[in-house]
Motif scaffolding. Structure first.
Motif, PDB file in Angstrom:
ATOM      1  N   UNK A 151       0.837  -1.104  -0.223  1.00 23.65           N
ATOM      2  CA  UNK A 151      -0.031  -0.002   0.145  1.00 23.65           C
ATOM      3  C   UNK A 151       1.025   1.209  -0.047  1.00 23.65           C
ATOM      4  N   UNK A 152       1.826   1.378   0.847  1.00 18.89           N
ATOM      5  CA  UNK A 152       2.810   2.292   1.067  1.00 18.89           C
ATOM      6  C   UNK A 152       3.686   2.534  -0.524  1.00 18.89           C
ATOM      7  N   UNK A 153       4.103   1.279  -0.905  1.00 11.29           N
ATOM      8  CA  UNK A 153       4.719   1.550  -2.100  1.00 11.29           C
ATOM      9  C   UNK A 153       3.991   2.016  -3.065  1.00 11.29           C
ATOM     10  N   UNK A 154       2.716   1.859  -3.346  1.00 11.76           N
ATOM     11  CA  UNK A 154       1.593   2.398  -4.295  1.00 11.76           C
ATOM     12  C   UNK A 154       1.681   3.878  -4.297  1.00 11.76           C
ATOM     13  N   UNK A 155       1.467   4.308  -2.790  1.00 10.60           N
ATOM     14  CA  UNK A 155       1.168   5.644  -2.359  1.00 10.60           C
ATOM     15  C   UNK A 155       2.423   6.596  -2.921  1.00 10.60           C
ATOM     16  N   UNK A 156       3.632   5.839  -2.416  1.00  8.64           N
ATOM     17  CA  UNK A 156       4.878   6.327  -2.734  1.00  8.64           C
ATOM     18  C   UNK A 156       5.130   6.705  -4.212  1.00  8.64           C
ATOM     19  N   UNK A 157       4.574   5.748  -4.949  1.00  8.58           N
ATOM     20  CA  UNK A 157       4.809   5.738  -6.434  1.00  8.58           C
ATOM     21  C   UNK A 157       3.890   6.906  -6.963  1.00  8.58           C
ATOM     22  N   UNK A 158       2.447   6.753  -6.415  1.00  3.12           N
ATOM     23  CA  UNK A 158       1.835   8.046  -6.903  1.00  3.12           C
ATOM     24  C   UNK A 158       2.142   9.192  -6.637  1.00  3.12           C
ATOM     25  N   UNK A 159       2.792   9.641  -5.578  1.00  5.21           N
ATOM     26  CA  UNK A 159       3.307  10.862  -5.344  1.00  5.21           C
ATOM     27  C   UNK A 159       4.779  11.126  -6.186  1.00  5.21           C
ATOM     28  N   UNK A 160       5.453   9.924  -6.492  1.00  2.75           N
ATOM     29  CA  UNK A 160       6.559  10.183  -7.411  1.00  2.75           C
ATOM     30  C   UNK A 160       6.094  10.560  -8.786  1.00  2.75           C
ATOM     31  N   UNK A 161       5.004  10.005  -9.265  1.00  2.00           N
ATOM     32  CA  UNK A 161       4.573  10.403 -10.546  1.00  2.00           C
ATOM     33  C   UNK A 161       4.255  11.708 -10.410  1.00  2.00           C
ATOM     34  N   UNK A 162       3.389  12.247  -9.414  1.00  4.02           N
ATOM     35  CA  UNK A 162       2.916  13.749  -9.366  1.00  4.02           C
ATOM     36  C   UNK A 162       3.970  14.693  -9.509  1.00  4.02           C
ATOM     37  N   UNK A 163       5.439  14.396  -8.653  1.00  3.82           N
ATOM     38  CA  UNK A 163       6.527  15.087  -8.838  1.00  3.82           C
ATOM     39  C   UNK A 163       7.055  15.053 -10.191  1.00  3.82           C
ATOM     40  N   UNK A 164       7.305  13.757 -11.027  1.00  2.00           N
ATOM     41  CA  UNK A 164       7.736  13.819 -12.293  1.00  2.00           C
ATOM     42  C   UNK A 164       6.915  14.626 -13.380  1.00  2.00           C
ATOM     43  N   UNK A 165       5.680  14.365 -13.044  1.00  2.84           N
ATOM     44  CA  UNK A 165       4.564  15.130 -13.887  1.00  2.84           C
ATOM     45  C   UNK A 165       4.679  16.704 -13.822  1.00  2.84           C
ATOM     46  N   UNK A 166       4.723  17.104 -12.502  1.00  2.00           N
ATOM     47  CA  UNK A 166       5.028  18.473 -12.208  1.00  2.00           C
ATOM     48  C   UNK A 166       6.523  18.953 -12.542  1.00  2.00           C
ATOM     49  N   UNK A 167       7.463  18.430 -12.570  1.00  2.00           N
ATOM     50  CA  UNK A 167       8.822  18.924 -12.947  1.00  2.00           C
ATOM     51  C   UNK A 167       8.789  18.718 -14.270  1.00  2.00           C
ATOM     52  N   UNK A 168       8.257  17.701 -15.223  1.00  2.00           N
ATOM     53  CA  UNK A 168       8.143  17.609 -16.852  1.00  2.00           C
ATOM     54  C   UNK A 168       7.336  19.081 -17.183  1.00  2.00           C
ATOM     55  N   UNK A 169       6.387  19.287 -16.484  1.00  2.00           N
ATOM     56  CA  UNK A 169       5.276  20.364 -17.120  1.00  2.00           C
ATOM     57  C   UNK A 169       6.104  21.925 -16.644  1.00  2.00           C
ATOM     58  N   UNK A 170       7.142  21.944 -16.046  1.00  2.00           N
ATOM     59  CA  UNK A 170       7.682  23.143 -15.712  1.00  2.00           C
ATOM     60  C   UNK A 170       7.020  23.496 -14.157  1.00  2.00           C
ATOM     61  N   UNK A 171       6.489  23.046 -13.503  1.00  2.00           N
ATOM     62  CA  UNK A 171       5.639  23.450 -12.344  1.00  2.00           C
ATOM     63  C   UNK A 171       6.635  23.198 -11.291  1.00  2.00           C
ATOM     64  N   UNK A 172       7.799  24.045 -11.149  1.00  2.16           N
ATOM     65  CA  UNK A 172       8.485  24.019 -10.148  1.00  2.16           C
ATOM     66  C   UNK A 172       8.047  24.020  -8.648  1.00  2.16           C
ATOM     67  N   UNK A 173       6.895  24.848  -8.401  1.00  2.00           N
ATOM     68  CA  UNK A 173       6.080  24.861  -7.288  1.00  2.00           C
ATOM     69  C   UNK A 173       5.421  23.679  -6.786  1.00  2.00           C
ATOM     70  N   UNK A 174       4.852  23.077  -7.667  1.00  2.00           N
ATOM     71  CA  UNK A 174       4.310  21.929  -7.499  1.00  2.00           C
ATOM     72  C   UNK A 174       5.247  20.725  -7.294  1.00  2.00           C
ATOM     73  N   UNK A 175       6.447  20.668  -7.672  1.00  2.00           N
ATOM     74  CA  UNK A 175       7.291  19.734  -7.628  1.00  2.00           C
ATOM     75  C   UNK A 175       7.985  19.857  -6.265  1.00  2.00           C
ATOM     76  N   UNK A 176       8.342  21.072  -5.869  1.00  2.00           N
ATOM     77  CA  UNK A 176       8.933  21.411  -4.605  1.00  2.00           C
ATOM     78  C   UNK A 176       7.923  21.059  -3.320  1.00  2.00           C
ATOM     79  N   UNK A 177       6.728  21.345  -3.849  1.00  2.00           N
ATOM     80  CA  UNK A 177       5.604  20.919  -2.543  1.00  2.00           C
ATOM     81  C   UNK A 177       5.547  19.483  -2.412  1.00  2.00           C
ATOM     82  N   UNK A 178       6.032  18.607  -3.320  1.00  3.40           N
ATOM     83  CA  UNK A 178       6.127  17.127  -2.950  1.00  3.40           C
ATOM     84  C   UNK A 178       7.583  16.638  -2.551  1.00  3.40           C
ATOM     85  N   UNK A 179       8.344  17.659  -2.237  1.00  5.60           N
ATOM     86  CA  UNK A 179      10.099  17.359  -1.586  1.00  5.60           C
ATOM     87  C   UNK A 179       9.959  17.498   0.060  1.00  5.60           C
TER      88      UNK A 179
END
Length: 130
Positions: A18-46
């Motif tokens: 369950x935690x591996x899936x949750x961590x993967x979901x958040x990692x995907x959000x981070x990658x998607x934010x970073x790829x779209x140039x959303x630095x604020x969104x990516x940094x909020x996930x750090x």
């Protein structure tokens, strides 16, 4: 008092599916934010190690400034249309054996790991972003 000890993972404690899936979901959000140039969104996930949750305030400002400076210097600013091609199935996670979660993207090491914050959410290990 503000942290919940039952959420703290001790070294060597296995990470649940369950935690591996949750961590993967958040990692995907981070990658998607970073790829779209959303630095604020990516940094909020750090993870902000001083608060045990996402970066905010001056920590977030430093992260955003570093992200934007790095993208300019290295020419790594991505075409936002790349973010549209990203799919959650491209992100895989595995237990590092120390309470953190390794992230791979399309079978390659993503160069980041996920750590669980005091709030129970998963965050990118900000120490790896510096």
């Amino acid at each position: 008092m503000g942290s919940s000890p039952q959420r703290q993972r001790s070294e060597g404690e296995p990470v649940s599916e369950e935690d591996l899936t949750a961590a993967g979901d958040r990692a995907f959000e981070f990658v998607k934010a970073a790829a779209s140039g959303d630095a604020e969104g990516a940094c909020a996930l750090a993870l902000d190690p001083t608060t045990g949750s996402g970066l905010t305030g001056s920590g977030a400002e430093s992260c955003v400034a570093g992200y934007e400076e790095s993208a300019e210097e290295e020419g790594t600013a991505l075409d936002p249309s790349i973010a549209d091609a990203l799919d959650r199935s491209m992100v895989e996670t595995s237990d590092n054996g120390d309470g953190t979660v390794a992230v791979s993207f399309m079978g390659e090491d993503a160069g980041i790991s996920m750590v669980q914050g005091d709030d129970g959410e998963w965050y990118v290990n900000s120490a790896e972003l510096i």
